[in-house]
Motif scaffolding. Structure first.
Motif: not given
Length: 780
Positions: A187, A325, A377
């Motif tokens: 994550g 991200r 994730s």
């Protein structure tokens, strides 16, 4: 909780405010959190990589920085490196090359400052790096839009500036570069040194295993070569004797040649026989217990942390790091499939070593929550690699299942829990399709389906819940038959699923069917070889609790029988949550028996246990249940203000827990369409009526009316219960209207109630028999 508190205040605020949603990945999600009706007092700013759809609201779409602001950003981060005219010109060229994207510019500026490189030199290095990248990845560049969506331009800018930093990190500290690649599969938030230490530990363990295998292959190859050399010597000697015996004849020469060729072939093929293909096999000895760290992990984690911070690849606040991200996406894309597959397996084992969640041990919950998003994730990324070994697919599936259980039990996040459990099923199905360890996959699938059935019940999706539980029971029964009933864990799973089916039937008010399932579950648990263990006692206590609930729900209720079962349950259970639930049910029985002081004591003890169990998470469904019972007790004592406060707190919690049941586009202060919410609204209406607050009572009862109406429109079960609830609601609305002197409203409500009674479609005896028959056919 924060959203529920903040949005109504912003909605009513007369003070200007600004609300920022950073990095919105799905524009539709923001609609759930936008305060409505604030006029010109409030403003909302969204940052996203995808342009939001046009709307009727006043919207200002902001692109990337203009070139002048981009240059200012570079100068602010690395002022010494863009000060000269040459560097200033290079900066203008660089910002255009990077598309004025702040993330890419920040990475470039951090590189200049960290490596003490002027902007002009950085631009030269960037161009050289881009040349190497384009030549090495020209064949795969066309696949970028399909793999990463439409934001190819932004992705390219970030990937390009990141590549230069990664190359420098690789030279300075290869370990930091490996960690960065590993982090790209976790994550983006809550990155800590503890996470890095576990990644390093797993990386070192994998390297040690590979080294042992390499040495083993070398040893066997040496033995093979020595053996081949002896064989060659013997073959050559034999061939020479054969030639001499045949006096150099043609047959002797042919035989000698064949013998020598065979020996040479053996020598040449030893590298094929011992080529170490096992290096590509997973290490099945990876631990699922917490890692113990050496000084290497501690020192390297500190060093890696400082390096990533200095290159602005990780931003840190309060000891917790965040990686953008888009940057993680670029790091994943830069890896070959083989490297990414290996890194995913390392992440799986690292998360297994960190994941300490035990449902019966609340002290493990906080630590598990800190890595929950990392677990989710890495499970999602595991599904992307179809050639991942079955062993690791199984591990990822089990991790995803555990994440689902945790989300439901500790956080009441049922939608997220369902997503994790469904991800687990996808992983297990993909692993079972490979045909290896199919039995283990089927057993894990049954466990996941059981948990999914429970989560679906929490969301009142009773039909889907039953379907999931039926499939779980079918798999477990088949496995139990194959093992001839000799596997205690499988029998426990069957008993657990029968218990859950019984609870589901209680919710559907099929009490006879529920009692059958629960009694079967209790009999299996008591006949277990481990019937004296604490776990079995706890499970028996849970089933006794549910059987008691059936006796309370029957008409007429068997309160003494229920009390006896609950007291037996209380004597068996040691877990905090289970004891609290049993005390709460004992309070309910005591209220109906008229023992109000005893009920008050039970509820106080139950609330204390729940607060100890859930800690900071006070908006929990079980705490709401205690508040509901406290409200009922206060109402029976005619302590109306106290009853109103308890029911209001219960409503606040249930609005939070069942927020997923709100209609799309509704405000945060609106009621979710859920039966548990309508129940507490009804009690608030009754209290308001008793307080002679008739307008307030009618307002609350109308809210209950709307929920029941929506529920009945879409109901596939509970039709009788909903029908009776609607009739009762109309009766109380008529009482309020009468007290308010609204004669027309009274007549309308009377007519609505009469019409409802006429057109009510209740299940026939045949339909009820079919429903019960379908449930009973489940076997164990």
């Amino acid at each position: 909780e924060i959203i529920a508190e903040v949005n109504p205040r912003l909605f009513r605020s007369q003070v200007p405010w600004l609300l920022v949603f950073d990095n919105v990945e799905h524009p539709d999600l923001s609609k759930r959190f936008l305060p409505r009706g604030a006029g010109t007092k409030g403003h909302v700013l969204l940052t996203a990589r995808h342009a939001p759809p046009a709307s009727a609201d006043r919207t200002l779409l902001l692109g990337c920085f203009p070139p002048s602001e981009s240059v200012q950003l570079l100068a602010r981060i690395a002022p010494r490196h863009v000060s000269s005219p040459r560097d200033a010109a290079a900066a203008r060229s660089l910002v255009e090359t990077l598309g004025n994207l702040p993330l890419a510019l920040g990475t470039a500026a951090a590189y200049m400052r960290r490596c003490d490189v002027p902007c002009a030199e950085y631009l030269e290095r960037y161009a050289a790096s881009e040349g190497r990248r384009s030549s090495s990845s020209s064949s795969s560049s066309s696949a970028l839009p399909a793999r990463y969506g439409e934001s190819n331009e932004h992705f390219h800018s970030v990937a390009s500036s990141l590549a230069l930093s990664v190359n420098e990190i690789e030279k300075e500290n290869p370990t930091a570069c490996r960690v960065l690649r590993l982090l790209s599969f976790l994550g983006p938030d809550l990155v800590t040194k503890a996470v890095i230490r576990n990644l390093l530990c797993e990386r070192r363990r994998v390297d040690a295993v590979a080294e042992r295998r390499r040495r083993d292959v070398d040893r066997r190859r040496s033995v093979a070569r020595a053996t081949a050399a002896v064989a060659l010597g013997i073959g050559a000697s034999g061939a020479l004797r054969l030639v001499r015996r045949n006096h150099g004849g043609q047959a002797g020469v042919v035989a000698a040649t064949a013998l020598t060729a065979a020996a040479l072939l053996f020598v040449s093929q030893d590298s094929f026989l011992f080529d170490g293909h096992s290096n590509n096999q997973p290490d099945t000895t990876a631990p699922s217990t917490p890692n113990s760290f050496s000084s290497f992990e501690y020192e390297q984690a500190d060093l890696v942390w400082d390096i990533l911070k200095s290159f602005s690849l990780i931003s840190v606040k309060d000891g917790k790091g965040t990686i953008h991200r888009l940057m993680s996406q670029a790091m994943r894309y830069s890896q070959s499939d083989e490297e990414a597959r290996g890194n995913v397996t390392i992440c799986i084992d690292a998360m297994r070593s960190m994941w300490t969640f035990k449902p019966e041990r609340p002290d493990t919950w906080k630590e598990s929550q800190s890595i929950l998003e990392h677990v989710k994730s890495v499970a999602a990324h595991s599904l992307e690699y179809h050639d991942l070994s079955p062993e690791y697919i199984l591990r990822a599936g089990q991790l995803s299942k555990e994440a689902g259980v945790f989300s439901a039990m500790s956080l009441n996040a049922f939608v997220e829990a369902q997503a994790s459990l469904e991800m687990s099923l996808k992983l297990l199905d993909s692993g079972a399709a490979k045909g290896r360890r199919n039995a283990a996959f089927q057993k894990a699938k049954a466990e996941t389906l059981h948990e999914l059935g429970r989560v679906l019940r929490y969301q009142a999706n009773y039909s889907e819940s039953e379907q999931s539980l039926r499939e779980a029971l079918q798999i477990s029964n088949r496995w139990n038959t194959n093992r001839k009933g000799n596997d205690p864990s499988v029998r426990k799973g069957i008993a657990d699923t029968l218990h859950e089916l019984g609870v589901l039937e209680v919710k559907k008010h099929n009490l006879d069917t529920a009692a059958l399932f629960l009694q079967q579950s209790l009999d299996m648990r008591r006949s277990s070889d481990q019937c004296t263990s604490d776990d079995t006692h706890a499970n028996c206590a849970s089933t006794l609790h549910q059987l008691a609930a059936i006796h309370v729900a029957r008409k007429p209720p068997s309160l003494e029988k229920a009390k006896t079962l609950l007291q037996e349950s209380l004597s068996l259970c040691q877990q905090i949550g289970q004891r609290a639930a049993t005390l709460k049910q004992l309070a309910r029985v005591s209220i109906r028996q008229g023992f109000l002081d005893k009920a008050d004591t039970y509820l106080e003890h139950a609330l204390e246990l729940y607060l100890e169990l859930y800690g900071d998470n006070k908006l929990h469904i079980n705490i709401a249940a205690v508040k509901f019972q406290q409200g009922a007790l206060a109402l029976q004592r005619e302590q109306l203000e106290e009853a109103w406060n308890h029911f209001s707190e219960c409503l606040r919690i249930r609005r939070h827990v069942y927020a997923y049941a709100r209609t799309v586009g509704s405000r945060e202060d609106e009621n979710p369409i859920h039966l548990e919410v309508s129940c507490v609204l009804h009690e608030l209406g009754c209290v308001g009526f008793s307080q002679k607050r008739y307008s307030r009572s009618m307002e609350v009862l109308r809210a209950e009316h709307d929920i029941l109406e929506r529920l009945e429109e879409s109901a596939t079960a509970q039709s009788e219960r909903l029908h009776q609830a609607r009739l009762t609601n109309l009766t109380w609305l008529r009482k309020c209207a009468k007290e308010l002197g609204q004669d027309d409203e009274v007549n309308r409500l009377v007519n609505e109630r009469t019409a409802m009674k006429k057109r009510s479609a209740r299940p026939t005896e045949g339909q009820a028999a079919v429903l019960q028959s379908d449930s009973v056919t489940l076997q164990w």
